[in-house]
Write a protein that holds these residues in place. Structure first.
Motif, PDB file in Angstrom:
ATOM      1  N   GLY A  43       0.795  -1.219   0.000  1.00  8.08           N
ATOM      2  CA  GLY A  43       0.000   0.000   0.000  1.00  8.08           C
ATOM      3  C   GLY A  43       0.827   1.268   0.000  1.00  8.08           C
ATOM      4  N   ILE A  44       2.146   1.142  -0.185  1.00  8.41           N
ATOM      5  CA  ILE A  44       3.038   2.307  -0.124  1.00  8.41           C
ATOM      6  C   ILE A  44       3.388   2.777  -1.530  1.00  8.41           C
ATOM      7  N   HIS A  45       3.221   4.067  -1.763  1.00 10.74           N
ATOM      8  CA  HIS A  45       3.605   4.686  -3.031  1.00 10.74           C
ATOM      9  C   HIS A  45       4.858   5.531  -2.789  1.00 10.74           C
ATOM     10  N   VAL A  46       5.824   5.435  -3.700  1.00 11.05           N
ATOM     11  CA  VAL A  46       7.102   6.131  -3.556  1.00 11.05           C
ATOM     12  C   VAL A  46       7.247   7.169  -4.660  1.00 11.05           C
ATOM     13  N   GLN A  47       7.545   8.403  -4.262  1.00  6.32           N
ATOM     14  CA  GLN A  47       7.868   9.465  -5.220  1.00  6.32           C
ATOM     15  C   GLN A  47       9.226  10.025  -4.830  1.00  6.32           C
ATOM     16  N   VAL A  48      10.040  10.361  -5.831  1.00  8.16           N
ATOM     17  CA  VAL A  48      11.350  10.949  -5.555  1.00  8.16           C
ATOM     18  C   VAL A  48      11.515  12.178  -6.440  1.00  8.16           C
ATOM     19  N   ARG A  49      11.953  13.261  -5.819  1.00  4.76           N
ATOM     20  CA  ARG A  49      12.238  14.487  -6.567  1.00  4.76           C
ATOM     21  C   ARG A  49      13.507  15.096  -5.986  1.00  4.76           C
ATOM     22  N   HIS A  50      14.531  15.169  -6.811  1.00  5.69           N
ATOM     23  CA  HIS A  50      15.831  15.720  -6.405  1.00  5.69           C
ATOM     24  C   HIS A  50      16.397  15.015  -5.173  1.00  5.69           C
ATOM     25  N   THR A  54       9.216  10.837  -0.980  1.00  8.80           N
ATOM     26  CA  THR A  54       7.933  11.017  -0.309  1.00  8.80           C
ATOM     27  C   THR A  54       7.201   9.687  -0.338  1.00  8.80           C
ATOM     28  N   LEU A  55       6.849   9.204   0.850  1.00  5.98           N
ATOM     29  CA  LEU A  55       6.096   7.963   0.993  1.00  5.98           C
ATOM     30  C   LEU A  55       4.646   8.321   1.290  1.00  5.98           C
ATOM     31  N   THR A  56       3.734   7.811   0.467  1.00  4.62           N
ATOM     32  CA  THR A  56       2.312   8.012   0.703  1.00  4.62           C
ATOM     33  C   THR A  56       1.624   6.660   0.668  1.00  4.62           C
ATOM     34  N   GLY A  57       0.390   6.626   1.131  1.00  2.00           N
ATOM     35  CA  GLY A  57      -0.356   5.379   1.136  1.00  2.00           C
ATOM     36  C   GLY A  57      -0.601   4.925   2.563  1.00  2.00           C
ATOM     37  N   TRP A  58      -0.604   3.617   2.750  1.00  2.00           N
ATOM     38  CA  TRP A  58      -0.962   3.083   4.065  1.00  2.00           C
ATOM     39  C   TRP A  58      -0.181   1.826   4.396  1.00  2.00           C
ATOM     40  N   VAL A  59      -0.128   1.566   5.680  1.00  2.00           N
ATOM     41  CA  VAL A  59       0.426   0.322   6.230  1.00  2.00           C
ATOM     42  C   VAL A  59      -0.554  -0.161   7.298  1.00  2.00           C
ATOM     43  N   VAL A  65       5.148   2.355   9.937  1.00  2.00           N
ATOM     44  CA  VAL A  65       5.392   3.704   9.419  1.00  2.00           C
ATOM     45  C   VAL A  65       6.878   4.036   9.591  1.00  2.00           C
ATOM     46  N   GLN A  66       7.412   3.796  10.786  1.00  2.00           N
ATOM     47  CA  GLN A  66       8.826   4.077  11.043  1.00  2.00           C
ATOM     48  C   GLN A  66       9.737   3.116  10.277  1.00  2.00           C
ATOM     49  N   ARG A  67       9.336   1.856  10.165  1.00  2.00           N
ATOM     50  CA  ARG A  67      10.139   0.892   9.397  1.00  2.00           C
ATOM     51  C   ARG A  67      10.290   1.354   7.952  1.00  2.00           C
ATOM     52  N   ALA A  68       9.213   1.869   7.387  1.00  2.00           N
ATOM     53  CA  ALA A  68       9.254   2.337   5.989  1.00  2.00           C
ATOM     54  C   ALA A  68      10.215   3.517   5.854  1.00  2.00           C
ATOM     55  N   SER A  69      10.166   4.451   6.793  1.00  2.00           N
ATOM     56  CA  SER A  69      11.103   5.591   6.768  1.00  2.00           C
ATOM     57  C   SER A  69      12.538   5.120   6.848  1.00  2.00           C
ATOM     58  N   VAL A  81      13.531  12.064   3.695  1.00  2.00           N
ATOM     59  CA  VAL A  81      12.313  11.262   3.542  1.00  2.00           C
ATOM     60  C   VAL A  81      11.143  12.015   4.166  1.00  2.00           C
ATOM     61  N   ASN A  82      10.111  12.263   3.363  1.00  2.00           N
ATOM     62  CA  ASN A  82       8.841  12.797   3.853  1.00  2.00           C
ATOM     63  C   ASN A  82       7.906  11.608   3.994  1.00  2.00           C
ATOM     64  N   ASN A  83       7.580  11.264   5.218  1.00  2.00           N
ATOM     65  CA  ASN A  83       6.731  10.095   5.453  1.00  2.00           C
ATOM     66  C   ASN A  83       5.301  10.559   5.694  1.00  2.00           C
TER      67      ASN A  83
END
Length: 95
Positions: A43-50, A54-59, A65-69, A81-83
């Motif tokens: 359920g995690i979507h990953v976006q990267v810019r420069h 940014t992690l969006t979605g759900w767990v 949440v912290q494990r993903a970061s 990382v923007n979680n």
């Protein structure tokens, strides 16, 4: 041997990790998420810019949440990382 050549040639030994594209970083972050134990990453979507991830979605659990970061931060070349993950438990809709 290629390993010996890399040891004697600083150009080969020093891979330009800082210059990874955002697409490469996103791929590596997704790979890190899927390899992290006790992390339900579908359920995690990953976006990267420069280099900023940014992690969006759900767990399904707050601890994830912290494990993903942590997994995203572990990827070389990630600058920040923007979680923005939220917790969604299964069956929350009344099953």
């Amino acid at each position: 041997m290629p390993a010996e050549a890399a040891a004697h040639n600083p150009t080969i030994a020093a891979a330009p990790i800082r210059n990874r594209s955002d697409n490469e970083l996103a791929r590596e972050v997704r790979r890190a998420l899927t390899r992290t134990p006790n992390l339900h990453s579908t359920g995690i979507h990953v976006q990267v810019r420069h280099g900023v991830v940014t992690l969006t979605g759900w767990v399904p659990h707050r601890a994830q949440v912290q494990r993903a970061s942590n997994a995203a931060r572990s990827v070389r070349g990630v600058r920040h990382v923007n979680n923005r993950l939220s917790v969604r438990t299964r069956g929350a809709g009344g099953h």
